[in-house]
Design an enzyme around this catalytic site. Structure first.
Site, PDB file in Angstrom:
ATOM      1  N   LYS A   1      37.700  47.369  38.123  1.00 49.69           N
ATOM      2  CA  LYS A   1      38.647  48.001  37.199  1.00 49.69           C
ATOM      3  C   LYS A   1      38.779  49.507  37.460  1.00 49.69           C
ATOM      4  O   LYS A   1      39.783  50.112  37.099  1.00 49.69           O
ATOM      5  CB  LYS A   1      38.249  47.698  35.770  1.00 49.69           C
ATOM      6  CG  LYS A   1      38.360  46.188  35.517  1.00 49.69           C
ATOM      7  CD  LYS A   1      38.420  45.785  34.103  1.00 49.69           C
ATOM      8  CE  LYS A   1      38.831  44.327  33.963  1.00 49.69           C
ATOM      9  NZ  LYS A   1      37.942  43.375  34.686  1.00 49.69           N
TER      10      LYS A   1
HETATM   11  C1  LIG Z   1      38.364  42.035  35.027  1.00 52.00           C
HETATM   12  C2  LIG Z   1      37.512  41.327  36.044  1.00 52.00           C
HETATM   13  C3  LIG Z   1      37.960  40.145  36.701  1.00 52.00           C
HETATM   14  C4  LIG Z   1      39.285  39.500  36.394  1.00 52.00           C
HETATM   15  O1  LIG Z   1      40.375  40.213  36.897  1.00 52.00           O
HETATM   16  P1  LIG Z   1      41.857  39.946  36.362  1.00 52.00           P
HETATM   17  O2  LIG Z   1      42.696  40.987  36.977  1.00 52.00           O
HETATM   18  O3  LIG Z   1      41.770  40.068  34.866  1.00 52.00           O
HETATM   19  O4  LIG Z   1      42.238  38.567  36.783  1.00 52.00           O
HETATM   20  C5  LIG Z   1      37.134  39.581  37.653  1.00 52.00           C
HETATM   21  N1  LIG Z   1      35.909  40.108  37.929  1.00 52.00           N
HETATM   22  C6  LIG Z   1      35.456  41.223  37.321  1.00 52.00           C
HETATM   23  C7  LIG Z   1      34.102  41.727  37.662  1.00 52.00           C
HETATM   24  C8  LIG Z   1      36.226  41.874  36.356  1.00 52.00           C
HETATM   25  O5  LIG Z   1      35.752  42.974  35.748  1.00 52.00           O
END
Ligand SMILES: *Cc1c(COP(=O)(O)O)cnc(C)c1O
Length: 502
Positions: free
Chosen positions: A116
């Site tokens: 993120k």
């Molecule tokens: C948010 C997240 C995801 C999922 O990603 P999306 O874009 O919501 O599909 C997968 N793995 C981790 C570690 C995350 O923080």
């Protein structure tokens, strides 16, 4: 370039407005009205650039109301070698899994050790510049309800950013010990972190209520403030994610893994569908992606949707060892439905209304034909996730976190089923040290695992010799700054108090 709402084509806004608002007033999501198409020459040009150069080109083409200098300022401040541990914020590591070579795109070298950061390190720059264009002189108040990764990444992104305040709510018993520590020790003069008695839904409902209470918005307006959103439906979070797929392709050409023009597959551990959708936008721009492998954990609502056309959220919710994928409503799927229906806002609206009122919808055959041509959906349960962590570690000494392991497993299923050995870019979304206990217990017997979180980190480091991300290592010595726990009914009071406008 302007943006439409997925559920009302008559709504047309600039990029700055789409980013400032986060979500369209009619409840739809903002989507670009046209998609920049890159020629062979454009891609060849990008082969010669570094990550930041590619980011400037791609982001600049979508944010046409930003000047070249503004875009450069966003990119250069966000993706520094200091924040991402190197010149390339998204390095590729090769590993072998059951005889298949995988190009693992590590997206977690940012300050909070989760993917993120790739979006939330740049969003504050997009947002402050957008506000200056549309809402001059106002302070943006970012409210976040988090189940772990988003809250910390948003705090790190917005800390000490002028003209912004950020308040994060998390469920008292609903985040991992490491995630809690990351948030309660947060530094910065414009940040607040508060635990809620209850679960993630309570926190989320509380935040939504604050957003939609007229009286509170009024108070903010009187004080030259406005609410804004850092969650994953904001276009400003999706856009930076397109960059790393294009950049990864360029890296694979440059290091000789593929030839220019060759097709690749992508495999993504999926929750809210943002990450995988960004790769789909990269394809629409001309990147030769053959298949999108959408990997879910036991919350396999997307697997079922891809395989049957029925999206049904009325099902058992599983709390898993890959918590960031424990999601039953994948918000960004709405944008894919809009694209696949060729911008049929009424159709998208009818699906979203059905999802709200009946808990499900069925996509029509024209959408499903296009979807199944490009997407493969699969899932794996807890035991398979753990076995995958163990197997890929023993086969190629690659230490994977729980989320990435889900994608590795499902990619294995895909190859077995189809025999398709097209080179793959697999998104790795978190450092294994963020989920030390689950990763350790996949490698060694439970009774041998240390008690405390930081002892587990040391144990995993000793066992595997892999590096502990510096920001996680430092947490041990950081002072806890935030220890409030409140009832979810008191969230609005807390917000007004912290903003000093009760
Ligand atoms: C948010 C997240 C995801 C999922 O990603 P999306 O874009 O919501 O599909 C997968 N793995 C981790 C570690 C995350 O923080």
């Amino acid at each position: 370039m302007n943006y439409n709402s997925t559920t009302d084509n008559s709504i047309v806004v600039s990029a700055a407005q789409a980013i400032s608002q986060g979500i369209s007033a009619d409840g739809g999501l903002f989507v670009p009205m046209e998609i920049p198409k890159y020629s062979e020459a454009d891609f060849r040009e990008m082969l010669k650039m570094d990550y930041r150069g590619r980011a400037k080109k791609i982001i600049g083409d979508y944010l046409s109301d930003f000047s070249k200098e503004e875009v450069a300022d966003c990119v250069d401040n966000a993706y520094t070698a200091k924040k991402f541990g190197g010149e390339n914020p998204a390095p590729i590591v090769k590993a072998d899994f059951n005889g298949n070579e995988i190009n693992i795109l590590e997206l977690w070298h940012g300050p909070t050790s989760a993917f993120k950061d790739m979006a939330l390190q740049i969003l504050p720059y997009f947002l402050t510049k957008s506000l200056a264009k549309k809402y001059k002189g106002k302070e943006a108040v970012i409210l976040v309800a988090t189940s772990g990764d988003t809250g910390k990444a948003a705090l790190e992104g917005f800390k000490d950013v002028d003209g912004t305040r950020i308040i994060v709510f998390y469920p008292q018993n609903g985040v991992s010990p490491m995630q809690k520590r990351q948030m309660t020790t947060q530094e910065g003069k414009n940040v607040d972190v508060c635990a809620i008695e209850g679960n993630f839904d309570d926190a989320q409902t509380g935040v939504k209520k604050i957003f939609t209470t007229q009286e509170i918005s009024e108070k903010l307006r009187e004080n030259d403030k406005l609410f804004s959103s850092a969650n994953s439906i904001n276009w400003g979070r999706l856009l930076p994610q397109i960059v790393y797929y294009v950049s990864a392709y360029c890296e694979l050409v440059n290091n000789g893994t593929i030839n220019f023009g060759d097709e690749v597959n992508v495999a993504v551990p999926t929750g809210n569908f943002g990450n995988i959708l960004a790769s789909y936008y990269a394809m629409l721009m001309g990147l030769p992606i053959k298949k999108f492998i959408c990997a879910s954990n036991s919350n396999n609502v997307l697997t079922d949707f891809i395989n049957t056309g029925v999206y049904n959220k009325e099902r058992k919710f599983y709390t898993t060892i890959s918590p960031s994928m424990d999601i039953l409503v994948s918000s960004n799927l709405e944008r894919l439905l809009y694209i696949l229906s060729e911008g049929d806002d009424k159709k998208v609206k009818s699906y979203m209304t059905a999802l709200k009122t009946d808990g499900s919808y069925t996509a029509d055959s024209s959408i499903m034909e296009k979807l199944t041509e490009k997407f493969f959906g699969g899932f794996c349960d807890e035991a398979a996730t753990r076995k995958t962590i163990k197997d890929i570690y023993s086969q190629s000494s690659y230490l994977s976190d729980t989320h990435t392991a889900v994608a590795i497993n499902v990619y294995g299923q895909y190859v077995e089923k189809t025999g398709d050995k097209t080179p793959v870019i697999l998104a790795s979304t978190a450092s294994p040290y963020k989920f030390s206990k689950s990763v350790l217990s996949s490698l060694i017997p439970e009774e041998k695992i240390c008690e405390s979180e930081f002892d587990m980190v040391a144990q995993l480091n000793e066992l595997t010799g892999t590096a502990v991300p510096e920001p996680l290592a430092q947490l041990k010595n950081k002072e806890v700054r935030f220890s409030s726990v409140i009832n979810s009914d008191d969230m609005s009071k807390y917000v007004l108090e912290r903003l000093g406008i009760e």
